[in-house]
Design a protein around this motif. Structure first.
Motif, PDB file in Angstrom:
ATOM      1  N   ALA A 159       1.143  -0.818  -0.022  1.00  0.00           N
ATOM      2  CA  ALA A 159       0.172  -0.149   0.314  1.00  0.00           C
ATOM      3  C   ALA A 159       0.754   1.645  -0.313  1.00  0.00           C
ATOM      4  O   ALA A 159       2.109   1.386   0.360  1.00  0.00           O
ATOM      5  N   GLY A 160       0.533   2.282  -0.094  1.00  0.00           N
ATOM      6  CA  GLY A 160       0.843   3.765  -0.656  1.00  0.00           C
ATOM      7  C   GLY A 160       0.219   4.616   0.134  1.00  0.00           C
ATOM      8  O   GLY A 160      -1.418   4.324   0.608  1.00  0.00           O
ATOM      9  N   ALA A 161       1.271   5.346   1.231  1.00  0.00           N
ATOM     10  CA  ALA A 161       0.129   5.987   2.179  1.00  0.00           C
ATOM     11  C   ALA A 161       0.632   7.531   1.715  1.00  0.00           C
ATOM     12  O   ALA A 161       2.081   8.008   1.877  1.00  0.00           O
ATOM     13  N   LYS A 162      -0.494   8.847   1.360  1.00  0.00           N
ATOM     14  CA  LYS A 162       0.173  10.317   1.360  1.00  0.00           C
ATOM     15  C   LYS A 162      -0.233  10.697   2.823  1.00  0.00           C
ATOM     16  O   LYS A 162      -1.931  10.585   2.981  1.00  0.00           O
ATOM     17  N   ILE A 163      -0.121  11.612   3.570  1.00  0.00           N
ATOM     18  CA  ILE A 163       0.018  12.159   4.803  1.00  0.00           C
ATOM     19  C   ILE A 163       0.098  13.742   4.360  1.00  0.00           C
ATOM     20  O   ILE A 163       1.445  14.310   5.231  1.00  0.00           O
ATOM     21  N   THR A 164      -0.941  14.106   4.897  1.00  0.00           N
ATOM     22  CA  THR A 164      -0.735  15.952   4.848  1.00  0.00           C
ATOM     23  C   THR A 164      -0.658  16.004   6.423  1.00  0.00           C
ATOM     24  O   THR A 164      -2.207  16.229   6.727  1.00  0.00           O
ATOM     25  N   PHE A 165      -0.081  17.385   6.378  1.00  0.00           N
ATOM     26  CA  PHE A 165      -0.111  17.348   7.659  1.00  0.00           C
ATOM     27  C   PHE A 165      -0.134  20.226   7.652  1.00  0.00           C
ATOM     28  O   PHE A 165       0.199  20.155   6.882  1.00  0.00           O
TER      29      PHE A 165
ATOM     30  N   SER B 118       2.303 -10.903   5.065  1.00  0.00           N
ATOM     31  CA  SER B 118       1.175 -11.698   6.109  1.00  0.00           C
ATOM     32  C   SER B 118       0.021 -10.203   5.859  1.00  0.00           C
ATOM     33  O   SER B 118       0.249  -9.690   6.515  1.00  0.00           O
ATOM     34  N   LYS B 119      -1.014 -10.922   5.730  1.00  0.00           N
ATOM     35  CA  LYS B 119      -2.113 -10.204   5.493  1.00  0.00           C
ATOM     36  C   LYS B 119      -3.018  -9.446   6.349  1.00  0.00           C
ATOM     37  O   LYS B 119      -3.150  -8.035   6.638  1.00  0.00           O
ATOM     38  N   LYS B 120      -2.468 -10.104   7.554  1.00  0.00           N
ATOM     39  CA  LYS B 120      -2.746  -9.994   8.900  1.00  0.00           C
ATOM     40  C   LYS B 120      -2.379  -8.847   9.089  1.00  0.00           C
ATOM     41  O   LYS B 120      -2.688  -7.327   9.649  1.00  0.00           O
ATOM     42  N   LYS B 121      -1.090  -8.512   9.205  1.00  0.00           N
ATOM     43  CA  LYS B 121       0.058  -7.948   9.662  1.00  0.00           C
ATOM     44  C   LYS B 121       0.258  -6.146   8.415  1.00  0.00           C
ATOM     45  O   LYS B 121       0.148  -5.086   9.093  1.00  0.00           O
ATOM     46  N   PHE B 122      -0.376  -6.568   7.200  1.00  0.00           N
ATOM     47  CA  PHE B 122      -0.522  -5.507   6.511  1.00  0.00           C
ATOM     48  C   PHE B 122      -1.279  -4.945   7.073  1.00  0.00           C
ATOM     49  O   PHE B 122      -1.540  -3.729   6.990  1.00  0.00           O
ATOM     50  N   THR B 123      -2.552  -5.150   7.638  1.00  0.00           N
ATOM     51  CA  THR B 123      -3.785  -4.786   7.632  1.00  0.00           C
ATOM     52  C   THR B 123      -3.806  -4.326   8.916  1.00  0.00           C
ATOM     53  O   THR B 123      -4.190  -3.043   8.969  1.00  0.00           O
ATOM     54  N   LYS B 124      -2.891  -4.764   9.533  1.00  0.00           N
ATOM     55  CA  LYS B 124      -2.328  -3.869  11.340  1.00  0.00           C
ATOM     56  C   LYS B 124      -1.563  -2.614  11.012  1.00  0.00           C
ATOM     57  O   LYS B 124      -1.915  -1.723  11.364  1.00  0.00           O
ATOM     58  N   ARG B 125      -0.920  -2.852  10.182  1.00  0.00           N
ATOM     59  CA  ARG B 125       0.180  -1.312   9.475  1.00  0.00           C
ATOM     60  C   ARG B 125      -0.807  -0.701   9.068  1.00  0.00           C
ATOM     61  O   ARG B 125       0.038   1.231   9.738  1.00  0.00           O
ATOM     62  N   LYS B 126      -1.903  -0.591   8.179  1.00  0.00           N
ATOM     63  CA  LYS B 126      -2.388   0.664   7.863  1.00  0.00           C
ATOM     64  C   LYS B 126      -3.338   0.591   9.033  1.00  0.00           C
ATOM     65  O   LYS B 126      -4.048   2.490   8.817  1.00  0.00           O
TER      66      LYS B 126
ATOM     67  N   LYS C 216      -4.148   3.702   0.454  1.00  0.00           N
ATOM     68  CA  LYS C 216      -4.341   3.034  -1.273  1.00  0.00           C
ATOM     69  C   LYS C 216      -3.579   1.493  -0.878  1.00  0.00           C
ATOM     70  O   LYS C 216      -1.978   2.028  -1.386  1.00  0.00           O
ATOM     71  N   ASP C 217      -4.679   0.960  -1.182  1.00  0.00           N
ATOM     72  CA  ASP C 217      -3.834  -0.601  -0.986  1.00  0.00           C
ATOM     73  C   ASP C 217      -3.435  -0.658  -2.851  1.00  0.00           C
ATOM     74  O   ASP C 217      -3.574  -0.288  -3.513  1.00  0.00           O
ATOM     75  N   GLN C 218      -2.105  -1.097  -3.429  1.00  0.00           N
ATOM     76  CA  GLN C 218      -1.170  -1.278  -4.499  1.00  0.00           C
ATOM     77  C   GLN C 218      -1.363  -2.636  -5.147  1.00  0.00           C
ATOM     78  O   GLN C 218      -1.902  -3.000  -6.409  1.00  0.00           O
ATOM     79  N   TYR C 219      -1.131  -3.951  -4.221  1.00  0.00           N
ATOM     80  CA  TYR C 219      -0.970  -4.680  -4.844  1.00  0.00           C
ATOM     81  C   TYR C 219      -1.022  -6.384  -3.622  1.00  0.00           C
ATOM     82  O   TYR C 219      -0.442  -5.813  -1.874  1.00  0.00           O
ATOM     83  N   TYR C 220      -0.765  -7.297  -4.134  1.00  0.00           N
ATOM     84  CA  TYR C 220      -1.316  -7.908  -2.928  1.00  0.00           C
ATOM     85  C   TYR C 220      -0.510  -9.232  -3.224  1.00  0.00           C
ATOM     86  O   TYR C 220       0.055  -9.244  -4.804  1.00  0.00           O
ATOM     87  N   ASN C 221      -0.604 -10.122  -2.114  1.00  0.00           N
ATOM     88  CA  ASN C 221       0.828 -11.154  -2.787  1.00  0.00           C
ATOM     89  C   ASN C 221       0.032 -12.682  -3.070  1.00  0.00           C
ATOM     90  O   ASN C 221      -1.282 -12.690  -2.957  1.00  0.00           O
TER      91      ASN C 221
END
Length: 415
Positions: free
Chosen positions: A213-219, A285-293, A321-326
């Motif tokens: 996934a990619g993250a864009k964070i605006t401050f 890991s899909k579970k860890k991926f979700t936790k990271r997001k 935004k998700d980019q691709y999966y395992n």
């Protein structure tokens, strides 16, 4: 050997750098230069049904030369190079009979490719290496893969005694910016399965990759004269810095390996009023991926709560935004396609290195589009930078693997 060198160099001297800020496909016009060359080359070696669509996706066919039913297989590579490092004016250097010592890439700038730092070099003593001149990347990712596919098809055409089924080849733009499979027509390609030739060292065979996934964070901030700023100024750059420090320590690309995931900050631009942080999130890991997001959202919520009274609205806006999966989930049900590649390597005396990809390929997205697509070595090292190199012998071994896979797939199934 010279034929391989000449073909590879003819590809890498063409600048095909992609651009993530572009909304077109391909993302840069210069990718057409190599795409059009490849179309003509595929025709000239005798491939059939050679096509290129309006988005520069190339497909071609090597018809079957057996009279029994054989699965249709494909081989895929991408022709763009990463925007992480310049691919303009590539000047390859050919190092014959490498002696195991330092290679001076650029004497003027004192750029050295040294086995003291890049220990993999020592595997290739006595071999022929192709390197950069220290000012650009090389483009072995993935022009080595294209060289291997084209050369393997040419070899099969010139040696019809080698039996094979129908083979499709595909070359894509924009893989390096995560869009290589976006407009790939799986139905038109018409394969039972395929392989991307996009790995690194000899023997690599991969069917697991990161969830990405990619993250864009605006401050947001508030600019006030620094002499009168107490209790009023909010410096968005410092908020961004505090946000980064909230991320788990030790979970960065340079501190992880194998199945370990990470957060990778790759762009940061800002002023007092506004700072934009871009990072990528990776985990097998899909579970860890979700936790990271979820952690990104949690940290943003923490800062918004802290500054709610002073700022009056959300001070941190996080877009993930998700980019691709395992691809493992899609490949395991058809594991025999990995077994075939493994058998091909073993029959050629190549030790298979089966490991997770710490990245992604077109194959992971294609697998989710209905085309199971493991990844095979292309032979290069140190991708995306001036220290990139590829042994010519590794390119030849990848060619041999393609040919052997074609042979194995065409063997009649014993009843």
């Amino acid at each position: 050997m010279q034929h391989i060198i000449d073909r590879f160099i003819s590809y890498v001297i063409i600048d095909t750098e992609s651009d993530s800020s572009s909304e077109t496909t391909p993302s840069t016009k210069k990718q057409w230069d190599l795409a059009n060359k490849l179309v003509e080359e595929l025709k000239s070696i005798g491939m059939k049904d050679v096509t290129i669509d309006k988005k520069a996706y190339i497909m071609a066919t090597l018809p079957s030369n057996v009279d029994h039913d054989v699965p249709t297989i494909g081989f895929i590579s991408h022709f763009d190079t990463t925007p992480d490092f310049t691919g303009a004016n590539v000047k390859p250097q050919v190092i014959s009979n490498y002696d195991g010592n330092d290679i001076v890439l650029n004497a003027e700038q004192n750029i050295i490719l040294s086995p003291k730092y890049f220990k993999d070099l020592l595997q290739y003593k006595g071999q022929t290496l192709i390197t950069t001149d220290g000012t650009t990347l090389l483009g072995a990712d993935d022009k080595a893969g294209i060289t291997e596919i084209v050369t393997a098809m040419e070899f099969l055409i010139k040696n019809p005694e080698i039996k094979h089924g129908k083979i499709r080849v595909g070359f894509t733009p924009d893989e390096e910016i995560g869009r290589g499979a976006h407009h790939f027509d799986v139905e038109k390609f018409g394969c039972d399965w395929a392989y991307t030739m996009d790995g690194s060292q000899v023997g690599e065979l991969e069917y697991e990759n990161f969830n990405a996934a990619g993250a864009k964070i605006t401050f947001k901030g508030k600019s006030v004269h620094p002499g009168y700023a107490k209790g009023k100024m909010i410096n968005s750059m410092l908020i961004a810095n505090d946000f980064i420090n909230e991320l788990p320590k030790g979970e960065t690309p340079q501190e992880t390996k194998g199945y370990e995931g990470f957060f990778h900050v790759h762009h940061l631009t800002g002023s007092i009023e506004e700072t934009v942080l871009e990072l990528i999130i990776r985990d097998h890991s899909k579970k860890k991926f979700t936790k990271r997001k979820e952690l990104i959202a949690k940290i943003a919520q923490k800062f918004n709560k802290k500054f709610a009274k002073q700022f009056g609205e959300d001070i941190v806006i996080a877009e993930v935004k998700d980019q691709y999966y395992n691809m493992k989930e899609k490949v395991l049900p058809v594991k025999h396609i990995v077994d075939i590649a493994e058998k091909a390597m073993k029959e050629l005396g190549i030790k298979p290195i089966i490991k997770p990809i710490r990245g992604g390929t077109d194959g992971c997205q294609l697998s989710y589009k209905g085309l199971p697509c493991p990844n095979i070595f292309a032979g290069g090292h140190n991708f995306h930078g001036k220290y990139e190199y590829v042994p010519v012998e590794s390119i030849q071994k990848a060619i041999d693997v393609i040919v052997k896979i074609a042979e194995l797939t065409a063997k009649p199934i014993a009843k």
